[in-house]
Design a protein around this motif. Structure first.
Motif, PDB file in Angstrom:
ATOM      1  N   GLU A  14      33.110  41.718 -11.052  1.00 53.74           N
ATOM      2  CA  GLU A  14      34.554  41.829 -10.821  1.00 53.74           C
ATOM      3  C   GLU A  14      35.360  41.396 -12.046  1.00 53.74           C
ATOM      4  N   PRO A  83      33.075  51.744  -4.852  1.00 52.22           N
ATOM      5  CA  PRO A  83      34.544  51.737  -4.860  1.00 52.22           C
ATOM      6  C   PRO A  83      35.121  51.683  -6.271  1.00 52.22           C
ATOM      7  N   LYS A  84      34.453  50.953  -7.161  1.00 50.14           N
ATOM      8  CA  LYS A  84      34.920  50.873  -8.548  1.00 50.14           C
ATOM      9  C   LYS A  84      34.772  52.226  -9.236  1.00 50.14           C
ATOM     10  N   GLU A 124      45.169  45.412 -10.881  1.00 47.46           N
ATOM     11  CA  GLU A 124      43.764  44.996 -10.853  1.00 47.46           C
ATOM     12  C   GLU A 124      43.509  43.871 -11.843  1.00 47.46           C
ATOM     13  N   CYS A 130      42.452  46.105  -6.538  1.00 44.48           N
ATOM     14  CA  CYS A 130      41.987  47.423  -6.977  1.00 44.48           C
ATOM     15  C   CYS A 130      42.454  48.454  -5.947  1.00 44.48           C
ATOM     16  N   CYS A 133      39.823  50.929  -4.923  1.00 43.50           N
ATOM     17  CA  CYS A 133      38.849  50.320  -4.013  1.00 43.50           C
ATOM     18  C   CYS A 133      39.421  50.229  -2.601  1.00 43.50           C
ATOM     19  N   CYS A 150      27.807  53.636   0.366  1.00 41.92           N
ATOM     20  CA  CYS A 150      27.944  52.264  -0.114  1.00 41.92           C
ATOM     21  C   CYS A 150      27.490  51.281   0.955  1.00 41.92           C
ATOM     22  N   CYS A 153      29.119  47.978   0.715  1.00 41.72           N
ATOM     23  CA  CYS A 153      30.481  47.979   1.247  1.00 41.72           C
ATOM     24  C   CYS A 153      30.455  47.703   2.748  1.00 41.72           C
ATOM     25  N   THR A 157      32.810  44.716   3.269  1.00 40.83           N
ATOM     26  CA  THR A 157      34.152  45.125   3.622  1.00 40.83           C
ATOM     27  C   THR A 157      34.367  45.253   5.123  1.00 40.83           C
TER      28      THR A 157
END
Length: 162
Positions: A14, A83-84, A124, A130, A133, A150, A153, A157
């Protein structure tokens, strides 16, 4: 078999991503100020490199990983890569659009598009938000992006939804 272009990492530091966003922010402002085709092309090529191969061929990413993060002692905070990558794709669309607009002499539109990119890069870099993201997460939540894209994720998430 899943189709894959390049070799984008499954996880990303990150702090390195935020450092890259800082470089994008600065280059975007410089490009708006100078209206340089070369600079906006470099910005778009940087996004293309990161979308296809992650940090491998991106000067900003290499500088962030090997200089900025270690020198500032930022450490490592691992986040999911997809996501990036999606966010880098959005950056590619904006920087590519800015390149086309500037090429055809649409100076005001060029400034607006690159200004929007600069704002999101600043969010960001300075605040850790982000936007790409966030959108990726919503697309997964709505079922538009398959959860298998993902797995990390899913665990990070959306753990409260399981």
């Amino acid at each position: 078999m899943r189709f894959s272009i390049g070799n984008f990492p499954d996880t990303v530091n990150e702090f390195a991503a935020r450092s890259v966003a800082g470089f994008v922010f600065l280059l975007s402002l410089l490009t708006i100020w100078t209206q340089s085709l070369w600079l906006v092309a470099a910005l778009a090529l940087g996004f293309l490199a990161r979308v296809l191969y992650g940090p491998k061929f991106s000067p900003f990413a290499r500088l962030a990983i090997h200089v900025v993060v270690p020198v500032l002692g930022l450490g490592t905070r691992t986040v999911p890569g997809p996501p990036k990558r999606f966010a880098q794709g959005i950056g590619l669309v904006f920087s590519g659009t800015a390149l086309i607009l500037l090429s055809f002499g649409f100076f005001s539109e060029f400034r607006i598009v690159l200004g929007i990119l600069a704002i999101f890069a600043a969010l960001e870099s300075f605040l850790g938000f982000c936007a790409g993201c966030f959108v990726f997460g919503k697309l997964m939540q709505w079922g538009w992006v398959p959860r298998e894209i993902c797995e990390k994720c899913n665990n990070l998430t959306f753990s409260s939804e399981k």
